[in-house]
Write a protein that holds these residues in place. Sequence first.
Motif, mmCIF file in Angstrom:
data_model
loop_
_atom_site.group_PDB
_atom_site.id
_atom_site.type_symbol
_atom_site.label_atom_id
_atom_site.label_comp_id
_atom_site.label_asym_id
_atom_site.label_seq_id
_atom_site.Cartn_x
_atom_site.Cartn_y
_atom_site.Cartn_z
ATOM 1 N N ARG A 166 -36.261 6.353 -39.432
ATOM 2 C CA ARG A 166 -36.584 7.635 -40.180
ATOM 3 C C ARG A 166 -37.673 6.917 -41.172
ATOM 4 N N LEU A 167 -37.483 6.047 -41.712
ATOM 5 C CA LEU A 167 -38.562 5.222 -42.389
ATOM 6 C C LEU A 167 -39.882 4.680 -42.140
ATOM 7 N N HIS A 204 -25.311 3.734 -46.632
ATOM 8 C CA HIS A 204 -26.217 5.055 -46.588
ATOM 9 C C HIS A 204 -26.147 5.725 -45.440
ATOM 10 N N LEU A 215 -28.796 14.041 -46.508
ATOM 11 C CA LEU A 215 -28.897 14.445 -47.987
ATOM 12 C C LEU A 215 -30.043 13.649 -48.734
ATOM 13 N N SER A 216 -31.050 14.250 -48.353
ATOM 14 C CA SER A 216 -32.301 13.640 -48.730
ATOM 15 C C SER A 216 -32.827 13.702 -50.176
ATOM 16 N N ARG A 222 -36.222 8.254 -50.476
ATOM 17 C CA ARG A 222 -37.171 9.429 -50.024
ATOM 18 C C ARG A 222 -38.556 9.364 -50.133
ATOM 19 N N TYR A 227 -39.440 10.619 -42.051
ATOM 20 C CA TYR A 227 -38.372 11.883 -41.668
ATOM 21 C C TYR A 227 -38.355 13.089 -42.721
ATOM 22 N N ALA A 228 -38.086 12.510 -44.165
ATOM 23 C CA ALA A 228 -37.825 13.386 -44.963
ATOM 24 C C ALA A 228 -39.400 14.394 -45.181
HETATM 25 S S1 SF4 Z 1 -34.662 10.680 -47.273
HETATM 26 FE FE1 SF4 Z 1 -33.059 11.669 -46.033
HETATM 27 S S2 SF4 Z 1 -33.685 10.972 -43.967
HETATM 28 FE FE2 SF4 Z 1 -34.850 9.796 -45.223
HETATM 29 S S3 SF4 Z 1 -33.542 7.779 -45.730
HETATM 30 FE FE3 SF4 Z 1 -33.072 9.223 -47.251
HETATM 31 S S4 SF4 Z 1 -31.275 10.562 -46.557
HETATM 32 FE FE4 SF4 Z 1 -32.158 9.520 -44.821
#
Ligand code: SF4
Length: 240
Positions: A166-167, A204, A215-216, A222, A227-228
């Motif tokens: 996601r990062l 996490h 829960l971003s 973030r 992904y966010a």
């Molecule tokens: S922003 Fe959301 S998807 Fe991205 S690492 Fe944090 S919790 Fe996970």
Amino acid sequence: MNNGSCSAAAAELGERLLDVYQRLYAFYGPQHWWPGDTPFEVIIGAILTQSAAWVNVEKAINNLKAAGALTPTALRAISLEELASLVYPSGYYRAKARKVKAFVQYLGERYSDSLDALFQGEVASLRRELLSVYGIGEETADSILLYAGGKPVFVVDAYTRRIMSRLGLSPPQDTYAHYQAMFHDNLPPDPGLFNEYHALLVQHGKTRCHRRDPLSGGCPLRDMCLYAARLIAPRGPSSG
Ligand code: SF4
């Protein structure tokens, strides 16, 4: 890419991985892993925690303690059926009883039950050896090496893969070995760092970076998360 740009990219990746660690540490604090009174208990816990919530592993460990069975000798002496009933709370109890039996058999035959002797071995060959024991896969072997043996071995799990992807920090191939190499090649080989980093990723993943509906809002990662930012699509069910 020439050598100069390769090493610059590696240095940048190392900095980003450390940045993730520092943010998670500042957010969640120290995780105090691994919960276990002795290295032997840590090993048995690492086997029992496969596909199980830790709260249920604790119940199984407490059963073993109450029965006076949490030693290699006692675990070899006890019947498979009795061991299965003691580890029942951790799920897959028959298979796990066989796995625990296989490990203590190996420990006795090869190292006369000495964990000091076991962990004296060179890490790569010891890892291969552990992987040859029935029921010990990569994550379990690496948990044993890191959390019981204090070796600089990064533990990869579904949370690691989900959060890193996601990062936008996925390795070239989505395999255990490639994820592990990304950490090994770009971070100092520090068992304390690897211990805390893995524990923080689990925390996490469990509390915030859920597979569905993470829960971003307020997430410490973030501003660096693709992904966010909707720059990558959600992964399918295999993402753990
Ligand atoms: S922003 Fe959301 S998807 Fe991205 S690492 Fe944090 S919790 Fe996970």
